[in-house]
Scaffold this motif. Structure first.
Motif, PDB file in Angstrom:
ATOM      1  N   LEU A  77      -9.874  11.315 -25.375  1.00 31.03           N
ATOM      2  CA  LEU A  77     -10.086  11.944 -26.068  1.00 31.03           C
ATOM      3  C   LEU A  77     -10.846  10.851 -27.632  1.00 31.03           C
ATOM      4  N   VAL A  78      -9.551   9.813 -27.577  1.00 28.55           N
ATOM      5  CA  VAL A  78      -9.669   8.806 -28.575  1.00 28.55           C
ATOM      6  C   VAL A  78     -10.415   8.138 -29.129  1.00 28.55           C
ATOM      7  N   ASP A  79     -11.498   7.820 -27.832  1.00 27.84           N
ATOM      8  CA  ASP A  79     -13.034   7.343 -27.531  1.00 27.84           C
ATOM      9  C   ASP A  79     -13.622   8.973 -28.900  1.00 27.84           C
ATOM     10  N   LYS A  80     -13.482  10.035 -28.200  1.00 27.59           N
ATOM     11  CA  LYS A  80     -14.876  10.541 -28.559  1.00 27.59           C
ATOM     12  C   LYS A  80     -14.205  10.629 -30.228  1.00 27.59           C
ATOM     13  N   LEU A  81     -13.354  10.643 -30.542  1.00 31.48           N
ATOM     14  CA  LEU A  81     -12.417  10.989 -31.858  1.00 31.48           C
ATOM     15  C   LEU A  81     -13.490   9.747 -32.807  1.00 31.48           C
ATOM     16  N   ARG A  82     -13.544   8.694 -32.054  1.00 35.30           N
ATOM     17  CA  ARG A  82     -13.629   7.471 -32.388  1.00 35.30           C
ATOM     18  C   ARG A  82     -15.451   7.558 -33.102  1.00 35.30           C
ATOM     19  N   ASP A  83     -15.790   8.275 -31.527  1.00 31.61           N
ATOM     20  CA  ASP A  83     -17.385   8.428 -32.029  1.00 31.61           C
ATOM     21  C   ASP A  83     -17.363   9.566 -33.443  1.00 31.61           C
ATOM     22  N   ARG A  84     -16.609  10.049 -33.269  1.00 24.72           N
ATOM     23  CA  ARG A  84     -17.565  11.343 -34.078  1.00 24.72           C
ATOM     24  C   ARG A  84     -16.808  10.912 -35.579  1.00 24.72           C
ATOM     25  N   VAL A  85     -15.653  10.179 -35.803  1.00 20.43           N
ATOM     26  CA  VAL A  85     -15.540  10.046 -36.655  1.00 20.43           C
ATOM     27  C   VAL A  85     -17.214   8.581 -37.672  1.00 20.43           C
ATOM     28  N   LYS A  86     -17.514   8.147 -36.726  1.00 24.50           N
ATOM     29  CA  LYS A  86     -18.731   7.350 -37.137  1.00 24.50           C
ATOM     30  C   LYS A  86     -19.675   8.139 -37.778  1.00 24.50           C
ATOM     31  N   GLU A  87     -20.270   8.855 -36.495  1.00 23.97           N
ATOM     32  CA  GLU A  87     -21.176   9.939 -36.204  1.00 23.97           C
ATOM     33  C   GLU A  87     -21.255  10.574 -38.065  1.00 23.97           C
ATOM     34  N   LYS A  88     -20.251  11.186 -37.704  1.00 25.23           N
ATOM     35  CA  LYS A  88     -20.065  12.194 -39.242  1.00 25.23           C
ATOM     36  C   LYS A  88     -19.412  11.418 -40.451  1.00 25.23           C
ATOM     37  N   GLY A  89     -19.038  10.060 -40.657  1.00 22.29           N
ATOM     38  CA  GLY A  89     -18.820   9.406 -41.876  1.00 22.29           C
ATOM     39  C   GLY A  89     -17.662   9.892 -41.833  1.00 22.29           C
ATOM     40  N   LEU A  90     -17.016  10.455 -41.389  1.00 23.29           N
ATOM     41  CA  LEU A  90     -15.331  11.146 -41.720  1.00 23.29           C
ATOM     42  C   LEU A  90     -15.263  10.269 -42.679  1.00 23.29           C
ATOM     43  N   LYS A  91     -13.436  10.372 -44.013  1.00 17.25           N
ATOM     44  CA  LYS A  91     -13.340   9.390 -45.020  1.00 17.25           C
ATOM     45  C   LYS A  91     -11.879   9.888 -44.884  1.00 17.25           C
ATOM     46  N   THR A  92     -11.583  11.354 -44.846  1.00 15.70           N
ATOM     47  CA  THR A  92      -9.698  11.307 -44.998  1.00 15.70           C
ATOM     48  C   THR A  92      -9.436  11.963 -43.406  1.00 15.70           C
ATOM     49  N   GLY A  93      -7.887  11.930 -43.165  1.00 15.12           N
ATOM     50  CA  GLY A  93      -7.372  12.373 -42.622  1.00 15.12           C
ATOM     51  C   GLY A  93      -7.451  13.515 -42.176  1.00 15.12           C
ATOM     52  N   GLU A  94      -7.127  14.689 -42.890  1.00 14.28           N
ATOM     53  CA  GLU A  94      -7.477  15.942 -42.325  1.00 14.28           C
ATOM     54  C   GLU A  94      -8.911  16.203 -41.768  1.00 14.28           C
ATOM     55  N   GLU A  95      -9.694  15.356 -42.359  1.00 10.48           N
ATOM     56  CA  GLU A  95     -11.420  15.702 -41.713  1.00 10.48           C
ATOM     57  C   GLU A  95     -10.883  15.198 -39.515  1.00 10.48           C
ATOM     58  N   ALA A  96     -10.182  14.124 -40.030  1.00  5.46           N
ATOM     59  CA  ALA A  96     -10.721  14.186 -38.677  1.00  5.46           C
ATOM     60  C   ALA A  96      -9.481  14.345 -38.064  1.00  5.46           C
ATOM     61  N   ALA A  97      -8.327  15.262 -38.378  1.00  4.47           N
ATOM     62  CA  ALA A  97      -7.556  15.398 -37.311  1.00  4.47           C
ATOM     63  C   ALA A  97      -7.679  16.757 -37.331  1.00  4.47           C
ATOM     64  N   ASP A  98      -8.697  17.716 -37.979  1.00  2.00           N
ATOM     65  CA  ASP A  98      -9.548  18.822 -37.474  1.00  2.00           C
ATOM     66  C   ASP A  98     -10.291  18.336 -36.107  1.00  2.00           C
ATOM     67  N   GLN A  99     -11.687  17.462 -36.390  1.00  2.00           N
ATOM     68  CA  GLN A  99     -12.076  17.301 -34.984  1.00  2.00           C
ATOM     69  C   GLN A  99     -11.088  16.728 -34.236  1.00  2.00           C
ATOM     70  N   LEU A 100     -10.313  16.122 -34.218  1.00  2.59           N
ATOM     71  CA  LEU A 100      -8.770  15.627 -32.845  1.00  2.59           C
ATOM     72  C   LEU A 100      -9.080  17.662 -32.492  1.00  2.59           C
ATOM     73  N   ARG A 101      -8.410  18.423 -33.242  1.00  2.00           N
ATOM     74  CA  ARG A 101      -7.866  19.717 -32.749  1.00  2.00           C
ATOM     75  C   ARG A 101      -9.357  20.319 -31.865  1.00  2.00           C
ATOM     76  N   GLU A 102     -10.176  20.135 -32.296  1.00  2.00           N
ATOM     77  CA  GLU A 102     -11.681  20.446 -31.789  1.00  2.00           C
ATOM     78  C   GLU A 102     -11.742  19.942 -30.323  1.00  2.00           C
ATOM     79  N   LEU A 103     -11.791  18.805 -30.616  1.00  2.00           N
ATOM     80  CA  LEU A 103     -11.589  18.305 -28.958  1.00  2.00           C
ATOM     81  C   LEU A 103     -11.011  18.989 -28.519  1.00  2.00           C
ATOM     82  N   ILE A 104      -9.644  19.105 -28.421  1.00  2.00           N
ATOM     83  CA  ILE A 104      -8.756  19.272 -27.818  1.00  2.00           C
ATOM     84  C   ILE A 104      -9.174  20.262 -27.198  1.00  2.00           C
ATOM     85  N   ALA A 105      -9.473  21.139 -27.611  1.00  2.00           N
ATOM     86  CA  ALA A 105      -9.778  22.602 -27.247  1.00  2.00           C
ATOM     87  C   ALA A 105     -11.217  22.568 -26.621  1.00  2.00           C
TER      88      ALA A 105
END
Length: 407
Positions: free
Chosen positions: A63-91
């Protein structure tokens, strides 16, 4: 300022944002993601927090590896954005909601699991669930190994209002299930839910018996019951049963407000089989279909508002709720009779701790808090000890009246 420290500016921002409501496990993730620097140490911290929520180590790393890729791919800047991505990954990891294979006439559901996971009560809940949907359900007491297992299931069948076919201790379980299917077919029933023997531990004898039952009854569904509170032990049990029998789905019991349910992720990852139902309490209706998005929110401590709303819709009298709402608009407002009625409506929804735990940011705060539902009974007793006049106008309750009510 350290990675997890916050200056005044950051604290003010958090006060104005999601930190107001998201606490506990979710708050820890938000705090971890909301920093001036995102590096390997941050992702290591996330892995640890996921594992603490009963998510298996391999799954947490994935999960964390996928989050790392998404953060880089989407150029996420805020914790809220990254946290929402983590929730989507879990789902996403939990996969879409799976339908039951109920095309048979009757459909046969074989329920398996080790002793102590809540298999008998889960069978009754499953029967009640489909009965409320208009299905005609019959139970088969296929656990002929454990003493009094049939009698215990018969009690629960009575509570669920469904018939049961049973035989004496030591009888052939496959024959009991076969006879139940034959009876259900003759009487036009839609479904047979069959209990099976369990053991305290998985052994070769148990697996051989279940394989034989599967071959002789050809069930449409093989539902494995696992205990959410056992964490990674549930994962090991799921893998063993799936390897031996090829389960079609999982029913996760004891997923109450004290349990995050992170093991659900690992069960799915290990078996590749969907979780179809979850048991959330001791009552028959403390049972619901599994919804990946809702479970993702529950794991992250974000509550489960959709389930709370559905439960309210199914238990609260809409006309009575509207009457109380209209009365609130009037000058005289609520009286004690209205409070008593409202309390009765809330009690129908389940234990207070479970209800409040569905609110975002509240569940983890209540993890170690003992909420005694008997407090409601005490309040109810006090109100019913009042006279009609006292309930309608509490202001007339003087010291002497208080003593009488308290007595």
């Amino acid at each position: 300022m350290g990675l997890f420290g916050f200056g005044k500016k950051e604290k003010d921002k958090m006060k104005d944002g999601l930190e107001k409501t998201r606490t506990g496990f979710w708050g820890n993730i938000l705090n971890t993601l909301t920093g001036s620097k995102i590096d390997d140490d941050l992702y290591d911290e996330l892995e640890e927090q996921l594992i603490l929520a009963d998510v298996g180590g391999e799954v947490a790393i994935k999960l964390v590896d996928k989050l790392r890729d998404r953060v880089k791919e989407k150029g996420l800047k805020t914790g809220e954005e990254a946290a929402d991505q983590l929730r989507e990954l879990i789902a996403d990891e939990m996969r879409p909601e799976a339908e039951m294979a109920l095309d048979g006439h009757p459909a046969v559901i074989l329920v398996i699991g080790v002793n102590g996971v809540g298999k008998t009560t889960s069978i009754a809940k499953l029967a009640d669930y489909y009965t409320r949907q208009g299905k005609k359900v019959m139970l088969a007491a296929g656990d002929t190994f454990r003493a009094a297992a049939s009698e215990q299931l018969e009690i629960w069948a009575g509570r669920a209002g469904v018939p049961i076919v049973k035989a004496g201790e030591g009888a052939d379980p496959a024959a009991v299930i076969f006879d139940t299917v034959k009876s259900a077919t003759a009487r036009g029933y839609d479904m047979v839910i069959a209990d099976t023997a369990g053991r305290l531990h998985i052994d070769e004898q148990l697996m051989d018996e279940l394989k034989s039952i599967k071959e002789e009854t050809n069930p449409h569904e093989i539902m494995l019951v696992v205990d959410a509170m056992t964490g990674q032990d549930a994962v090991n049990v799921a893998k063993a049963f799936d390897d031996a029998l090829g389960i079609t789905g999982v029913l996760m019991s004891k997923l109450d407000s004290d349990t995050r349910g992170g093991a659900a992720l690992s069960v799915l990852a290990v078996t590749g089989k969907p979780i179809k139902f979850v048991g959330t309490g001791e009552k028959l209706d403390d049972f619901e279909q599994f919804h990946p998005q809702r479970m993702a929110s529950r794991i992250l401590g974000m509550g489960d508002m959709l389930t709370l709303i559905e439960r309210a819709q199914s238990t609260i009298d809409e006309d009575e709720a509207q009457r109380l709402a209209n009365k609130l608009k009037e000058e005289k407002g609520f009286d004690m009779n209205d409070l008593l009625e409202q309390m009765k409506q809330i009690k129908k929804m389940g234990p207070i701790k479970q209800i409040v735990g569905m609110l975002p940011g509240v569940g983890d705060k209540l993890k170690d808090v003992d909420i005694d539902d008997r407090q409601l009974l005490r309040i109810e007793a006090m109100i019913t000890s009042m006279t009609p006049a006292e309930r309608a106008k509490p202001s007339i309750i003087n010291p002497n009246r208080k003593k009488r009510i308290a007595a």
